[in-house]
Motif scaffolding. Sequence first.
Motif, PDB file in Angstrom:
ATOM      1  N   ALA A 334       1.090  -1.199   0.318  1.00 17.70           N
ATOM      2  CA  ALA A 334      -0.372  -0.014  -0.037  1.00 17.70           C
ATOM      3  C   ALA A 334       0.632   1.416   0.070  1.00 17.70           C
ATOM      4  O   ALA A 334       0.183   2.164  -0.791  1.00 17.70           O
ATOM      5  N   PHE A 335       1.850   1.763   0.634  1.00 21.42           N
ATOM      6  CA  PHE A 335       2.650   2.104   1.091  1.00 21.42           C
ATOM      7  C   PHE A 335       3.410   2.943  -0.129  1.00 21.42           C
ATOM      8  O   PHE A 335       4.190   3.787  -1.296  1.00 21.42           O
ATOM      9  N   LYS A 336       3.844   1.601  -1.138  1.00 22.06           N
ATOM     10  CA  LYS A 336       3.813   1.560  -2.256  1.00 22.06           C
ATOM     11  C   LYS A 336       3.607   2.063  -3.601  1.00 22.06           C
ATOM     12  O   LYS A 336       3.921   2.932  -4.194  1.00 22.06           O
ATOM     13  N   ALA A 337       3.019   1.912  -3.323  1.00 24.99           N
ATOM     14  CA  ALA A 337       1.577   2.320  -4.786  1.00 24.99           C
ATOM     15  C   ALA A 337       1.226   3.881  -4.462  1.00 24.99           C
ATOM     16  O   ALA A 337       0.462   4.467  -4.583  1.00 24.99           O
ATOM     17  N   ALA A 338       1.623   4.199  -3.097  1.00 21.50           N
ATOM     18  CA  ALA A 338       0.585   5.797  -2.573  1.00 21.50           C
ATOM     19  C   ALA A 338       1.507   6.214  -3.331  1.00 21.50           C
ATOM     20  O   ALA A 338       2.767   6.302  -3.782  1.00 21.50           O
ATOM     21  N   ASP A 339       0.835   8.220  -3.565  1.00 25.46           N
ATOM     22  CA  ASP A 339       1.257   8.898  -4.455  1.00 25.46           C
ATOM     23  C   ASP A 339       1.634   9.386  -3.409  1.00 25.46           C
ATOM     24  O   ASP A 339       2.630  11.002  -3.748  1.00 25.46           O
ATOM     25  N   ALA A 340       1.037   9.758  -2.121  1.00 26.13           N
ATOM     26  CA  ALA A 340       2.130  10.401  -1.047  1.00 26.13           C
ATOM     27  C   ALA A 340       2.196  10.011   0.383  1.00 26.13           C
ATOM     28  O   ALA A 340       1.355   9.065   0.408  1.00 26.13           O
ATOM     29  N   VAL A 341       3.235   9.768   0.665  1.00 29.43           N
ATOM     30  CA  VAL A 341       3.103   9.486   2.628  1.00 29.43           C
ATOM     31  C   VAL A 341       3.207  11.038   3.646  1.00 29.43           C
ATOM     32  O   VAL A 341       4.401  11.416   3.258  1.00 29.43           O
ATOM     33  N   TYR A 342       2.678  10.582   4.455  1.00 26.84           N
ATOM     34  CA  TYR A 342       3.127  11.430   5.605  1.00 26.84           C
ATOM     35  C   TYR A 342       3.377  11.331   7.362  1.00 26.84           C
ATOM     36  O   TYR A 342       2.570   9.702   7.541  1.00 26.84           O
ATOM     37  N   ARG A 343       4.012  11.833   7.405  1.00 30.78           N
ATOM     38  CA  ARG A 343       4.894  11.347   9.142  1.00 30.78           C
ATOM     39  C   ARG A 343       4.801  12.021   9.543  1.00 30.78           C
ATOM     40  O   ARG A 343       5.365  12.518   9.681  1.00 30.78           O
ATOM     41  N   ILE A 467      -7.113   7.049   1.726  1.00 30.75           N
ATOM     42  CA  ILE A 467      -5.463   7.016   2.464  1.00 30.75           C
ATOM     43  C   ILE A 467      -6.048   5.057   1.975  1.00 30.75           C
ATOM     44  O   ILE A 467      -7.082   4.401   2.459  1.00 30.75           O
ATOM     45  N   VAL A 468      -4.852   4.737   2.114  1.00 36.61           N
ATOM     46  CA  VAL A 468      -4.672   3.439   1.807  1.00 36.61           C
ATOM     47  C   VAL A 468      -3.740   2.840   2.297  1.00 36.61           C
ATOM     48  O   VAL A 468      -4.234   1.089   2.532  1.00 36.61           O
ATOM     49  N   GLY A 469      -3.058   3.024   3.550  1.00 36.61           N
ATOM     50  CA  GLY A 469      -2.089   2.625   4.906  1.00 36.61           C
ATOM     51  C   GLY A 469      -1.337   3.209   5.825  1.00 36.61           C
ATOM     52  O   GLY A 469      -1.821   4.546   5.762  1.00 36.61           O
ATOM     53  N   MET A 470      -1.915   2.073   6.503  1.00 43.52           N
ATOM     54  CA  MET A 470      -0.516   3.489   8.053  1.00 43.52           C
ATOM     55  C   MET A 470      -0.678   2.231   8.859  1.00 43.52           C
ATOM     56  O   MET A 470      -0.782   1.050   9.127  1.00 43.52           O
ATOM     57  N   ARG A 471       0.474   2.641   9.194  1.00 45.43           N
ATOM     58  CA  ARG A 471       1.472   2.225   9.896  1.00 45.43           C
ATOM     59  C   ARG A 471       1.567   3.071  11.293  1.00 45.43           C
ATOM     60  O   ARG A 471       1.801   4.498  11.101  1.00 45.43           O
ATOM     61  N   LEU A 472       1.827   2.551  12.939  1.00 41.19           N
ATOM     62  CA  LEU A 472       1.496   3.294  13.760  1.00 41.19           C
ATOM     63  C   LEU A 472       2.401   2.443  14.663  1.00 41.19           C
ATOM     64  O   LEU A 472       3.147   1.176  14.851  1.00 41.19           O
ATOM     65  N   ASP A 473       2.949   3.398  15.603  1.00 43.69           N
ATOM     66  CA  ASP A 473       3.524   2.860  16.603  1.00 43.69           C
ATOM     67  C   ASP A 473       3.042   3.876  17.462  1.00 43.69           C
ATOM     68  O   ASP A 473       3.629   5.161  18.202  1.00 43.69           O
ATOM     69  N   ASP A 474       2.823   2.894  19.020  1.00 43.55           N
ATOM     70  CA  ASP A 474       2.673   3.638  20.354  1.00 43.55           C
ATOM     71  C   ASP A 474       3.106   3.373  21.375  1.00 43.55           C
ATOM     72  O   ASP A 474       3.912   1.903  21.800  1.00 43.55           O
ATOM     73  N   LEU A 475       3.712   4.580  22.312  1.00 46.90           N
ATOM     74  CA  LEU A 475       4.886   3.950  23.446  1.00 46.90           C
ATOM     75  C   LEU A 475       4.163   4.592  24.433  1.00 46.90           C
ATOM     76  O   LEU A 475       3.760   5.970  24.422  1.00 46.90           O
TER      77      LEU A 475
END
Length: 943
Positions: A334-343, A467-475
């Motif tokens: 999903a991230f590879k196919a996306a037009d934009a990635v925001y973090r 929105i096609v995908g999401m990554r999340l890290d919670d501490l």
Amino acid sequence: MRIGLTVNGRPVTREVEGRQNLVDFLRYDLGFTGSHIGCEHGVCGACTVRVDGTPIRGCLMLAAQADGCRVETIEGVAESGAIAALQRAFRAENALQCGFCTPGMLLTAQALLERNPDPDPVAIREALGGNYCRCTGYHAIVQAVLGAARGRPAKAPDAAPSDGAYIGRSVIRPQTARLVAGRGVYTDDVAVPRLLHAAFVRSPHAHARIARIDTGEAAALPGVVAVVTGREMAAHCEPWVGVLKNYAGMKSAPQYPLALDKAVWQGEPVVAVVAESRALAEDGCARVRVTWEPLPPVVDAEAALAPGATVIHPELGDNLVLETRIKSGDVDAAFKAADAVYRETFDTGRHTVVSLEPRVVLADYDPADETLTVHHSGQAPYMFHDILSRHLRIPEHRVRVINKDVGGSFGLKIHTYPDEIATCALAVMLGRAVKFLADRVESFQTDIHSRDHRVTAEVAAMRDGTIVGMRLDDLAPVGPFSMYPRSSVVESGQVLRTTPGPYRFRDYDARGRVVFQNKTPMSQYRAVGHPVAALVMEAMVDRVARELGLDPVEVRRRNLLTADMYPYTAPTGLFFEKLSHEESLDAVLDLAGYSALCAERDRLRARGVHRGLGLCVFIDLTVPGAQTYGTGGARISSQDGTTIRLEPTGKLTVISSVTEQGQGTDTILAQVAAATVGVPVDDVRVVTGDTLVTPYGGGTWGSRGAGIGGEATIQTGKALKENILKVAAVVLEVDALDLDVRGGQIVDARTGESRLPLSELGRVAYFRPDQLPKDFQSELTVTRHYVPRHQPLAYTNGVQLSYVEVDVDTGFVKLLGHWVAEDCGRIINPMLVDEQVRGGVAHGIGDALFEHCVYDEHGQLLTTTMMDYLVPMAAELPDIGVAHVETPTAYSEGGFKGAGEGGVAGAPGAVLNAVNDALSPFKARVTRVPMTPEVILRALGKL
């Protein structure tokens, strides 16, 4: 010293200590308990009384200073009739919930109207700006004062329906009559013979070994009854471990009421002192000598996991409580196919509940019959009942827990606190009644904290905003122990599971790490995890819209689940029966006049006035079943029960395991019972909060009062009605199917003609059963339980919109308006739901702008009073508009969900997005809450 004064028109002469304040003198010496102790620093207004006609803060005035004065308390002013209009208006507007703040509010409002008989809303908010209410959003309070000032009749409740359809009608809460008169009975108001008071020596260090404890001087102090160390108490109490078995790999250490060998947070109780008064107990604490060996504190969450970090509990191997992974779909693709990635990385500040009534427990042990009776300011009496039985080794049938009026809880009072267990153990050890009331410093140091998260989010999107995908890290650091019995990992789990919310993307990868640290223990409270999850998701949605030059409303429409997609299982495994975000979004935009606000924002922005609008779509879990805690081994009931008894006079007594905390549970259960059985709601009395008499159940948490307690009441009411009709059929010699109960009468089901009053039926059944057939037995007391079985949780949903103005020179944020459209299922009492929503929004605004438990690098809490820890007051809050969409759940007969937490869930995200909208001309962006002026100015590069 001896003082003389007039209290409520009567002369009083007493001996007082020079250090005793006026409110304590009025409460404990004279029994005027309507004035309350909230903050002890003159900030909250709960202790307000009138001295020589002027409102003063009773916690700041010594009793000795009142010598020769004329003092009036809420009891006296209410009896005089001077505030009758205000009292009527407060009740009619539902301007009070728990009622703990209400006496102070009324006396302050009275003083305002004496000097300004026709105040406008701004003047009212300013006058009440020193009176704190955690329950409401102040809107109803302002409306009540306006109504009383302008002499308009108190808003009448909905008329009693001729058809008995009380569901969906605004009914005034009966119990508010005594609350506005200062006649509530909170735990600290309970008087028992031979009462002792407990105070605790607490650790001044975040992490330190206990080398030696010398109690000799304290024990010798006159008035001190006992001084108990951790080792001595451990012989009388089993330790506990806050681990849930359904979280694989989770760990925590055994916890005792008093620390044994070392203390692991500043404020942890170490020694208990019991004395004839609280003041003497504190004097005893000052004489206990503890020799400390400080250890390196673990303060930062990332440092806690670093190689070589100090391990708080060496026997556990490291500081990791739990690591969780959730993965769905092919995220990399999903991230590879996306037009934009925001973090982005978001920091949500640790904060706490600040219920106006502090934690308080009064335990009374009778050694003659070996029974323990505990008066407790709590939410789940049967949970506490079970814990006391097991850990103090007392047979369950010899324990009784009573929750009378509770001055706010919000999830704070569903956990096991060492000092409360210690108080109960002390009562057993001494064979006396012992009370512990936390002062405000103790509250900040020992009440659970929450919402301390560092979340890194990354979204993949297409150019059209999909929105096609999401990554999340919670501490998530949670303090030195996982709280018992609900644990401290649920909040992080909810962040991981609910962040995708009601959006369509399926590719999701999330990691959560929960870690130990040397700070006050953290655990879940109001809207567990949802404010963090919604803030992160909605901030990322706005980021996508802004970066791609798209309308944030349209980006949401493009990504939200649509009505035809339900029922729906989210990529995190959550099951959504049916949500209504499309309708809720339309409703909130219409309610606020969104298009006009956008035009106003843009027009003012061109003149250098920086305003912003922010949306937040949210979901909220309610009506939790056994999957929430039962599957983890926690002995927390997921069911609730209702008993309904038909009295001989035809009235109903409803006895429920759901507890009343100010949210109106008593009233909604009365409405449900009245509608189901067929009697006027005024003929129903509700009893809650006593494990000796109520059915077994879970109590109040997770917005379950209506969804579980209400459904149990429906099923009980149906069964009782069936039994009533059986008796009536025998008495009238007709078929029961030809009869009905309406308006407290047995009537002909077809014509509605009255056939028999319920009072006559009760007379026959109870006092003349000889008139009934010999083989017939009437059963006019019925109990039924209900537990949700078809879904683990009933999700509610909604959309919030916030409108703010940011002063870019000072960093101050002014709230101009806030609107909510919420869907909490079938509504029982609209007036109560509106104020629950507004109170939740106010709580969430506090998260966004004000509230923060600040620590230094040594683990010392710096915000230990209400002068340091800011909460939203009337002057800081705007009017909060509320609209409703109703989507009843099909999995219960009533269709009820919950309403107590959704306001909190969406408010922080809406305010954050509004602030970022206001800052957008400067290319500045905030990713930290609370958004203090310092945070705003740093984002602008001015600090």
